[in-house]
Design a protein around this motif. Sequence first.
Motif, short mmCIF file in Angstrom:
data_model
loop_
_atom_site.label_atom_id
_atom_site.label_comp_id
_atom_site.label_asym_id
_atom_site.label_seq_id
_atom_site.Cartn_x
_atom_site.Cartn_y
_atom_site.Cartn_z
N ALA A 126 35.15 25.41 86.52
CA ALA A 126 33.90 24.87 86.42
C ALA A 126 33.72 24.20 84.82
CB ALA A 126 32.78 25.60 86.60
N GLU A 127 34.15 25.21 84.03
CA GLU A 127 34.06 24.66 82.60
C GLU A 127 35.46 24.03 81.98
OE1 GLU A 127 31.50 25.53 80.24
OE2 GLU A 127 30.49 25.93 82.12
N ASP A 128 36.64 24.16 82.60
CA ASP A 128 37.67 23.65 82.18
C ASP A 128 37.96 22.21 82.72
OD1 ASP A 128 40.61 22.54 82.58
OD2 ASP A 128 40.83 24.38 80.89
N ARG A 129 38.00 21.27 82.04
CA ARG A 129 37.57 19.90 82.40
C ARG A 129 38.58 19.60 83.40
NH1 ARG A 129 32.29 18.50 81.52
NH2 ARG A 129 31.62 19.09 79.67
N GLU A 130 39.94 19.83 82.99
CA GLU A 130 41.07 19.27 83.82
C GLU A 130 41.01 20.34 85.01
OE1 GLU A 130 44.24 17.48 85.09
OE2 GLU A 130 43.01 17.03 83.46
N GLN A 131 40.72 21.25 85.08
CA GLN A 131 40.78 22.07 86.27
C GLN A 131 39.67 21.71 87.29
OE1 GLN A 131 41.07 26.84 86.29
NE2 GLN A 131 41.88 26.50 84.07
N LEU A 135 39.93 20.32 91.29
CA LEU A 135 39.42 20.92 92.35
C LEU A 135 38.41 19.83 92.94
CD1 LEU A 135 38.55 23.27 93.80
CD2 LEU A 135 36.50 23.79 92.28
N MET A 136 37.87 18.95 92.19
CA MET A 136 37.01 17.74 92.88
C MET A 136 38.01 16.94 93.68
SD MET A 136 34.01 18.53 92.12
CE MET A 136 34.54 20.26 92.27
N GLU A 137 39.20 16.48 93.15
CA GLU A 137 40.04 15.67 93.88
C GLU A 137 40.59 16.46 95.14
OE1 GLU A 137 43.23 14.85 90.96
OE2 GLU A 137 41.74 13.33 89.85
N GLU A 138 40.94 17.75 95.02
CA GLU A 138 41.27 18.58 96.39
C GLU A 138 40.24 18.53 97.29
OE1 GLU A 138 42.18 22.59 95.19
OE2 GLU A 138 43.85 21.77 93.76
N ILE A 139 38.86 18.63 97.03
CA ILE A 139 38.17 18.72 98.11
C ILE A 139 37.43 17.38 98.33
CG2 ILE A 139 37.48 21.20 97.51
CD1 ILE A 139 34.78 20.12 96.12
N GLY A 140 37.93 16.08 97.88
CA GLY A 140 37.55 14.71 98.20
C GLY A 140 36.25 14.45 97.45
N GLN A 141 35.88 14.99 96.42
CA GLN A 141 34.74 14.59 95.56
C GLN A 141 35.00 13.65 94.57
OE1 GLN A 141 31.41 15.01 96.53
NE2 GLN A 141 32.10 16.19 98.14
N PRO A 142 34.56 12.38 94.47
CA PRO A 142 34.72 11.27 93.70
C PRO A 142 34.37 11.87 92.05
CG PRO A 142 32.77 10.68 94.66
CD PRO A 142 33.17 12.08 95.47
N VAL A 143 35.38 11.53 91.13
CA VAL A 143 35.09 11.67 89.66
C VAL A 143 35.47 10.36 89.06
CG1 VAL A 143 35.12 14.47 89.65
CG2 VAL A 143 37.37 12.89 89.52
N PRO A 144 34.77 10.29 87.93
CA PRO A 144 35.37 8.95 87.11
C PRO A 144 36.86 9.21 86.70
CG PRO A 144 33.21 9.91 86.38
CD PRO A 144 33.65 10.80 87.11
N LEU A 269 26.53 21.07 97.56
CA LEU A 269 26.79 22.42 98.34
C LEU A 269 28.20 22.69 98.70
CD1 LEU A 269 23.87 22.13 101.03
CD2 LEU A 269 23.86 23.61 99.10
N ALA A 270 28.78 21.31 98.84
CA ALA A 270 30.47 21.57 99.02
C ALA A 270 31.17 21.90 97.76
CB ALA A 270 30.94 20.41 99.54
N ILE A 271 30.61 21.53 96.55
CA ILE A 271 31.01 21.78 95.41
C ILE A 271 30.84 23.18 94.99
CG2 ILE A 271 30.89 21.36 92.85
CD1 ILE A 271 30.30 18.40 93.70
N VAL A 272 29.62 23.85 95.16
CA VAL A 272 29.31 25.08 94.98
C VAL A 272 30.25 26.09 95.88
CG1 VAL A 272 27.36 26.81 95.07
CG2 VAL A 272 26.99 24.76 93.96
N ALA A 273 30.30 25.70 97.06
CA ALA A 273 31.09 26.27 98.10
C ALA A 273 32.89 26.48 97.62
CB ALA A 273 31.10 25.83 99.36
N ILE A 297 29.55 14.51 87.87
CA ILE A 297 29.71 14.40 86.48
C ILE A 297 30.17 15.71 86.03
CG2 ILE A 297 28.19 14.43 84.53
CD1 ILE A 297 26.22 12.61 85.86
N GLU A 298 29.31 16.90 86.49
CA GLU A 298 29.88 18.11 86.04
C GLU A 298 28.83 19.31 86.69
OE1 GLU A 298 29.30 18.67 81.77
OE2 GLU A 298 26.81 18.45 81.84
#
Length: 641
Positions: A126-131, A135-144, A269-273, A297-298
């Motif tokens: 959660a805190e390391d920006r690259e990790q 993770l967001m890309e792995e679960i299909g959540q859009p990031v800039p 909820l998906a991100i927290v899971a 965002i974060e």
Amino acid sequence: MPKRTDLHKILVIGSGPIVIGQAAEFDYAGSQACISLKEEGYQVVLVNSNPATIMTDDQIADQVYLEPLTVPSLTEIIEREHPDALLPTLGGQIGLNLAIELDQAGVLKKFGVTLLGTDLQTIQEAEDREQFKQLMEEIGQPVPASLTVHTVEAACQFAEEAGYPVIVRPAFTLGGTGGGIANDQEELEIIAKRGLAQSPVTECLIEQSIAGLKEIEFEVMRDANGDEISVCCMENFDPVGLHTGDSIVVAPNQTLPDVQCQRLRSAALAIVAALKIEGGCNVQLAQSPISDDYYVIEVNPRVSRSSALASKATGYPIAKIAAKIAVGLNLSEITNPVTQTTIAAFEPALDYVVVKLPRFPFDKFGGADRHLGTQMKATGEVMGIGLTFEEALLKAVASLKIDPGVQASLLPANDDQLSDQKLVAALKSPTDLRLFELFVALKRGYSIADLADWTKISPFFLHKLAHIWQLKRELALQGGAAVANAKQFGFTNAMLASALRCSLSNVEQLVKNAGLAPVYKTVDTCASEFASATPYYYSSYFPGNNESQPLGNSVLVLGSGPIRIGQGVEFDYTTVHCVQAIQEAGYRAIIINNNPETVSTDFSISDKLYFEPLTVEHVMNVVNLEQPRGVIVQFGGANGH
């Protein structure tokens, strides 16, 4: 799953001194966590270096250490106390960073200390920006579009390819420290150099700017069983680009269609899971105002200032429940302490509107740069509760403890000397005065469309401000005939006096002659669907039943309002101790305060809590209802006087 029986002694880390981005909310969270753990029968050892806090009282924990929050200091305490577990997620960024440092130093392994709540891998993700991005890309959540960098040169290379502006987000920092928005290479070199220096791992995420989109926050709770709820959905009045701690925040969200709201809730909820959070977590998202597109965002894998706001806005005690989750209990096994009849797995429901306003230190530092961005500059905040956005906003304005003339007129000092050119520039590049500068623009007849274009604030909120200004104009034109309507939408007597151009005493007589008096409504987590044992109260001038009945044999205590330079957490400490002394003497204690960060505005501290502005008008309304034996003012600092 029942609570863990293999644990007996738990170490809790505090957050240290009050700094920009880290104020009374962590005293609130830490205190409530300690109380919650003791309720479950655990021994609690607390380490904090701030003597002004409630959490460092000897009653809060079994053993309190007023020691530096450093690895050597904590190592010595761990060696002496031999705790079975460490709970770091209630001490803000300091607690998280120390947990990581203790693990890396081998201290936790050496002494067999289990980490409770969110684990180290999750904190890192959660805190390391690259990790986090991966993770967001792995679960299909859009990031800039973004790149993690460790050098200024790499930052500039990415910006050249992606295009300016870009946002600099340092890793493992508090309140956006070191970050900012860069519009060109010169600005990026300055901000990236600063951000890399501020990051304890010399790392920044350089991100394609999404400034101008709506910023939405979800406060989420999850247990080890995978059950999760959305405690609160909060919408920033200001768009992405301002740190949420410096933004006006509204709960529940006001402008999202239900489909978009549910989509963002599902994403949170998906991100927290995916992170396997155990406890509370704040998820920040950006929603396009013209399409269904959104971005993550974060995430804060810990309690935060937003958590305190969500707790007080909904009545759902996030820190208390997070502590119980940390020791193995599931949401379905925890009783909601407010209702004492429902379980913690029930999502709160709001039948009112909450508005948070940040409190800035620029009254003490007139020469400081007042422009706002991704680094938090607010020292504290206030919260107003009402049945409409207008009512909640104006109650928050009345709570700010700033220039009384500004609060009454809703205009910055000497607004007539502000040229149109400077006004437009200020609206495009916001400062702490933007709310009041928007009223200047409305006074001068600027259109909602122009204001929305310059500020990127949703037209919905701008129309609400225009309604407030229209009410003020009606007061000037219609006089006393418009007072009742203005009172319903949150106008204080001081605001009425400013609009009517008469004395405050004349307004008070006018209000009395009209028979206008507030009724009090409850905050109970369940929109009155179930009976609540310990609700708290807010006033409204809209017609309705008065839900607050006098306690009898009571003493009223005035709190200290927002954290600001010269008025910190120490006055919340004295307020709470005053309440305890009143109760020990056999009286019932009532608190009035408006700071959502504090221990004093926790429903369990006093016999009754009013979440109201600390003005003569609002205090006397409570006095008239409760008829207390006395009012104690000296423990709220300068505010009480």
